[in-house]
Design a protein around this motif. Structure first.
Motif, PDB file in Angstrom:
ATOM      1  N   GLU A  40       0.980  -1.209   0.073  1.00  0.00           N
ATOM      2  CA  GLU A  40       0.069  -0.026   0.198  1.00  0.00           C
ATOM      3  C   GLU A  40       1.069   1.161  -0.020  1.00  0.00           C
ATOM      4  N   GLN A  41       0.599   2.128  -0.998  1.00  0.00           N
ATOM      5  CA  GLN A  41       1.191   3.351  -1.067  1.00  0.00           C
ATOM      6  C   GLN A  41       0.537   4.512  -0.093  1.00  0.00           C
ATOM      7  N   ILE A  42       1.152   5.276   0.489  1.00  0.00           N
ATOM      8  CA  ILE A  42       0.564   6.517   1.339  1.00  0.00           C
ATOM      9  C   ILE A  42       1.249   7.378   0.867  1.00  0.00           C
ATOM     10  N   ASP A  43       0.728   8.698   1.214  1.00  0.00           N
ATOM     11  CA  ASP A  43       0.871  10.161   1.074  1.00  0.00           C
ATOM     12  C   ASP A  43       2.399  10.326   1.400  1.00  0.00           C
ATOM     13  N   LEU A  44       2.636  10.052   2.848  1.00  0.00           N
ATOM     14  CA  LEU A  44       4.021  10.773   3.193  1.00  0.00           C
ATOM     15  C   LEU A  44       4.598   9.812   4.270  1.00  0.00           C
ATOM     16  N   SER A  45       5.980   9.513   4.076  1.00  0.00           N
ATOM     17  CA  SER A  45       6.780   8.943   5.303  1.00  0.00           C
ATOM     18  C   SER A  45       7.405   9.877   5.895  1.00  0.00           C
ATOM     19  N   VAL A  46       7.354   9.818   7.260  1.00  0.00           N
ATOM     20  CA  VAL A  46       8.437  10.774   8.042  1.00  0.00           C
ATOM     21  C   VAL A  46       9.185  10.037   8.762  1.00  0.00           C
ATOM     22  N   VAL A  47      10.674  10.324   8.422  1.00  0.00           N
ATOM     23  CA  VAL A  47      11.968   9.470   8.947  1.00  0.00           C
ATOM     24  C   VAL A  47      12.316  10.478   9.874  1.00  0.00           C
ATOM     25  N   VAL A  48      12.689   9.995  11.219  1.00  0.00           N
ATOM     26  CA  VAL A  48      13.403  10.510  12.181  1.00  0.00           C
ATOM     27  C   VAL A  48      14.650   9.708  12.478  1.00  0.00           C
ATOM     28  N   THR A  49      15.731  10.200  12.399  1.00  0.00           N
ATOM     29  CA  THR A  49      17.115   9.495  12.529  1.00  0.00           C
ATOM     30  C   THR A  49      17.533  10.078  14.111  1.00  0.00           C
ATOM     31  N   PHE A  50      18.006   8.714  14.772  1.00  0.00           N
ATOM     32  CA  PHE A  50      18.526   8.846  15.910  1.00  0.00           C
ATOM     33  C   PHE A  50      19.919   8.068  15.929  1.00  0.00           C
TER      34      PHE A  50
ATOM     35  N   ALA B 185       2.511  16.404  16.567  1.00  0.00           N
ATOM     36  CA  ALA B 185       1.655  17.540  16.280  1.00  0.00           C
ATOM     37  C   ALA B 185       1.551  17.711  14.582  1.00  0.00           C
ATOM     38  N   ALA B 186       2.584  17.837  13.868  1.00  0.00           N
ATOM     39  CA  ALA B 186       2.719  18.021  12.437  1.00  0.00           C
ATOM     40  C   ALA B 186       2.118  16.842  11.683  1.00  0.00           C
ATOM     41  N   VAL B 187       1.997  15.377  12.309  1.00  0.00           N
ATOM     42  CA  VAL B 187       1.527  14.463  11.784  1.00  0.00           C
ATOM     43  C   VAL B 187      -0.052  14.477  11.735  1.00  0.00           C
ATOM     44  N   ALA B 188      -0.395  15.026  12.797  1.00  0.00           N
ATOM     45  CA  ALA B 188      -1.828  14.729  13.246  1.00  0.00           C
ATOM     46  C   ALA B 188      -2.504  16.120  12.406  1.00  0.00           C
ATOM     47  N   SER B 189      -1.698  17.241  12.205  1.00  0.00           N
ATOM     48  CA  SER B 189      -2.290  18.317  11.361  1.00  0.00           C
ATOM     49  C   SER B 189      -2.386  17.775   9.779  1.00  0.00           C
ATOM     50  N   ALA B 190      -1.545  16.806   9.294  1.00  0.00           N
ATOM     51  CA  ALA B 190      -1.416  16.395   8.057  1.00  0.00           C
ATOM     52  C   ALA B 190      -2.579  15.219   7.899  1.00  0.00           C
TER      53      ALA B 190
ATOM     54  N   GLY C 152      -6.627  15.062   5.732  1.00  0.00           N
ATOM     55  CA  GLY C 152      -6.966  14.008   4.960  1.00  0.00           C
ATOM     56  C   GLY C 152      -5.689  13.194   4.360  1.00  0.00           C
ATOM     57  N   TYR C 153      -4.424  13.417   4.728  1.00  0.00           N
ATOM     58  CA  TYR C 153      -3.376  13.047   4.223  1.00  0.00           C
ATOM     59  C   TYR C 153      -2.917  11.636   4.959  1.00  0.00           C
ATOM     60  N   SER C 154      -2.507  10.496   4.337  1.00  0.00           N
ATOM     61  CA  SER C 154      -2.098   9.180   5.011  1.00  0.00           C
ATOM     62  C   SER C 154      -0.356   9.463   5.131  1.00  0.00           C
TER      63      SER C 154
END
Length: 833
Positions: free
Chosen positions: A3-13, A29-34, A38-40
């Motif tokens: 399944e392809q979604i709109d956005l992948s958020v990648v945080v590097t540690f 908070a930014a993910v919740a706003s997106a 209506g974005y996945s």
């Protein structure tokens, strides 16, 4: 099928723990706003060579809504490359574990990329601002590449963007990050990614009212790279023949606002985002009235109307603390410090741009009362006028654009959407608000600082001087050396031009500007006065960086250092990086002596430091080569890197006629010729002592002082100072009986080689490489400790020697055979191969 979604958020540690708390909180908070729009969105924590403490911190149940991936890449670029294939999003947004998203970044970034796709544009989105906080406070604007204030020349020294962009997954797959190579001085993967993608046709856009909050700690990858003086890898897009195309076909729209900029300071409302306390302090300051309002009411009124109280107080904490101080009056008294009354007017920059202004006159008042009507332009930073030319704009048009951008961003920060994002980010980490003082002095590329502006203008000027044509060979010389003889740099240019064409050779005058004598270099060789076109303060690290960037921009396969202080200095921080793409040759003449007589010079001070960076050492002197081999125990063979490259002689210099065979010469006084620099090294004082011992011989000297030093002593009556000469042909050698050469130290001097071509008998000092011309049995060479009496005896004996002429002719023949252009080219060819 995945399944392809709109956005992948990648945080590097890697080694972050508590500092990641605000990061994840802001990201959530930014993910919740997106998602609300209506974005996945999928969220990934990537632990790369994570410390045990980091692993334990990230394993908390509170982060179970994030997928966790562990890798062992040990490099930020490599780990991102490894993660991209694992993502599901059409777009990817990276985040470092100590930075923050503005709440609207993901939502607005997705919308911007969707619109670009709908318009058929391959785009990479960047936040409108980078907000630096914690250990460093700065606010940078991130312009789109079609911004009227964008110039690709700024990319030589500053990265317009960073890695915290949002880009299509396909972009990252086709343009992976390179790895860092700090030991070789190469870094800044995100900088390289931005240039390479732009060159490949990806359009870099910014997203209005969005911010990335970049935490700057005392140690970070960026700080490490800068502390180590790392630079980018050389990129084809940054070459002189390609740089103007970087950003095309998305070239800037140069529309300039029709209205003249409103220079009245923006009012700071009490509900400004930077806080009630500061807003009230500004309001209070405006009620204060200094004595200048009474002593010079007209000047006070002019300056008060255009004065920016918020800017002045935020940048001058000492004045902020004085609650009864009138900032306008204070500036009128303290402008020479200098302090600045508004972000659009840098006092020192205006004075530098218009030096005709009386030093005692208030520059701000000059502009408001006189300069504005006279067409003078305020200078937000030094070098504003130069960068305006780079942009292809008049200063007035550039200022109108800059001012419009500055006012717009300032208004949205003070009481608009941008400021709202700052307030929301501060709920996750209050340290964010410590940067508000810098938000009132926005950095707008390419004008963010005077240093960056001047460097941008300097590299642009150098590229123009190159004719926007690359070169295989760059010869760096310290100055246009004395006389028109080719000397070692001229011979290099001739051989390289014969090998690859004159158009492939560039000579850079790096240290001391000046005209080059005609005929020193072959026709078609480009001579560029680097010192004149990059006139930063001497000793400035910026000159070294500009020089290295320009050499790389020329696409040079090899660079040759002929006494260039600037290039030797540049090798300290950048030599290893430069050597990865360009062969570096040290061209050495001889050791030197300081004013105390102690030995120094490049062979002693530079060879041991840069031996590993150098592809080779070229010298005309067997004596110097042997000295270096013995002194530093250099390996035998190619590993020793030393090559004897004999400078060609000029056989077109015809033998002078033997005077003793000339007819109609009665009671002629014998003449000894000498020519060269009238400097301490060349021992003119010794020539005077010799002349005093031989009063029946006339001594004629040509030359001038070049290096400075004490004045010459009084000349004996039989010494004639003929003055400067343009070339050896200007010296009337037909009238000479003998050539004298005196030097305290030397290599293989061009002057002595030229004198040898005249077939005049030679008497000279045997120091350094001079003995390679003053051959035993064919000339008279005296040891370094020889006295004036020893020279006088040698001259007398040589003039009386009936075989002196034949010896001189034989020496001429030997030197022509040993030192021909063909020999020089063949040796150089072996070196380059």
């Amino acid at each position: 099928m995945t399944e392809q979604i709109d956005l992948s958020v990648v945080v590097t540690f890697h080694n972050e723990t508590l500092v990641g708390g605000p990061t994840i909180s802001a990201a959530d908070a930014a993910v919740a706003s997106a998602r609300a729009a209506g974005y996945s969105v999928e969220t990934l924590m990537v632990l790369d060579n994570a410390t045990p403490e980091t692993q334990a911190w990230c394993a908390q149940a509170r982060f179970d809504h994030w997928d966790r991936i562990e890798r062992s890449e040990g490099d930020l670029g490599r780990v991102r490359n490894a993660v991209v294939p694992l993502t599901k999003g059409r777009f990817i947004a990276f985040l470092d574990a100590d930075d923050l998203f503005s709440e609207n970044w993901l939502r607005e970034g997705i919308a911007a990329l969707n619109k670009a796709e709908a318009d058929g544009v391959q785009a990479i989105a960047h936040p409108e601002l980078n907000w630096m906080f914690d250990a460093l406070h700065l606010v940078f604007h991130k312009p789109a590449q079609d911004d009227p204030l964008f110039t690709p020349y700024h990319f030589y020294f500053m990265n317009y963007y960073d890695s915290l962009c949002m880009a299509p997954r396909a972009c990252h797959l086709s343009h992976p990050y390179v790895h860092r190579d700090i030991p070789r001085g190469l870094s800044f993967q995100d900088w390289q990614f931005n240039i390479e993608t732009m060159a490949a046709g990806w359009k870099h856009i910014n997203v209005a009212n969005t911010i990335i909050f970049k935490r700057r700690r005392e140690t970070s990858l960026v700080m490490e790279s800068r502390d180590r003086m790392a630079i980018l890898r050389p990129l084809p897009a940054m070459r002189v023949d390609q740089i103007d195309q970087l950003g095309a076909p998305h070239l800037p729209n140069r529309d300039v606002p029709d209205d003249a900029p409103d220079l009245s300071a923006p009012e700071a409302p009490l509900d400004a985002h930077y806080g009630r306390i500061f807003a009230e302090r500004i309001a209070h300051a405006k009620t204060r009235t200094a004595r200048e309002a009474e002593t010079d009411p007209e000047a006070y009124a002019r300056q008060a109307a255009a004065f920016d109280h918020a800017f002045y107080l935020s940048g001058n904490r000492d004045i902020l603390k004085l609650h009864d101080m009138d900032p306008v009056g204070h500036y009128m008294r303290a402008f020479s410090n200098p302090r600045d009354p508004a972000p659009w007017f840098q006092t020192s920059a205006y004075q530098a741009r218009y030096p005709e202004i009386d030093a005692a006159q208030n520059p701000f008042d000059h502009y408001l009362s006189t300069g504005k009507d006279a067409g003078y332009v305020p200078q937000p930073v030094r070098g504003f006028d130069q960068v305006s030319e780079v942009l292809g704009l008049s200063e007035a048009d550039a200022f109108a654009l800059w001012q419009a951008r500055s006012r717009d961003l300032r208004a949205r920060l003070q009481s608009g959407r941008l400021g709202e994002m700052v307030k929301k980010a501060a709920e996750h980490d209050p340290l964010v608000e410590q940067t508000w003082t810098e938000a009132l002095r926005l950095r707008i590329p390419p004008f963010q600082t005077g240093v960056s502006a001047r460097r941008t203008a300097n590299i642009w000027a150098l590229v123009q001087a190159s004719g926007k044509r690359t070169a295989k060979h760059v010869i760096c010389v310290n100055r246009p050396r004395f006389g028109a003889a080719p000397r070692i740099e001229g011979h290099l240019a001739q051989s390289l031009a014969a090998r690859d064409g004159a158009e492939e050779v560039v000579v850079l005058i790096t240290d001391r500007s000046g005209p080059v004598p005609e005929g020193k270099f072959p026709d078609g060789v480009r001579v560029i006065d680097f010192d004149a076109l990059a006139p930063e303060k001497r000793g400035s690290g910026g000159r070294r960086r500009i020089l290295v960037e320009f050499i790389r921009a020329l696409g040079a396969e090899a660079v040759y250092n002929v006494n260039s202080v600037r290039l030797w200095e540049a090798l300290e921080p950048y030599g290893t990086a430069l050597a990865t793409s360009t062969k570096i040759f040290g061209v050495l003449l001889c050791t030197e002596r300081d004013e105390m007589g102690h030995e120094n010079g490049y062979p002693l001070k530079r060879v041991y430091r840069h031996f590993d960076q150098l592809s080779g050492i070229l010298t005309d002197s067997h004596a110097l080569a042997e000295d270096l081999r013995v002194r530093y125990a250099m390996p035998d063979g190619p590993e020793g890197k030393i090559t004897i490259l004999p400078n060609p002689v000029d056989p077109s210099i015809a033998p002078a006629p033997a005077k003793r065979f000339l007819s109609k010469v009665i009671d002629r006084k014998q003449e000894v010729f000498w020519a060269g620099r009238l400097d301490a090294q060349k021992r003119v004082d010794l020539v005077y002592e010799i002349a005093a011992l031989l009063p029946d011989i006339r001594f004629r000297l040509w030359g001038e002082a070049v290096m400075g030093g004490p004045p010459l002593p009084h000349a004996p009556t039989n010494v004639i100072l003929e003055g400067p000469y343009g070339s050896f042909a200007d010296v009337p050698v037909k009238k000479a009986d003998l050539w004298l050469y005196t030097s305290a130290w030397d290599g293989v001097p061009t002057m002595l080689l030229e004198a040898a071509m005249t077939a005049l008998p030679l008497v000279g000092s045997k120091v350094g490489g001079t003995g390679e011309v003053l051959r035993d049995g064919l000339a008279r060479a005296l040891p370094p400790n020889a006295t004036a009496a020893d020279y006088a005896n040698a001259i007398t004996a040589t003039l009386a020697d009936p075989e002196a002429r034949e010896k001189a002719l034989k020496l001429r023949k030997i030197l022509i055979a040993e030192r021909s252009p063909n020999v020089h080219r063949a040796i150089l060819e072996r070196v380059l191969a």
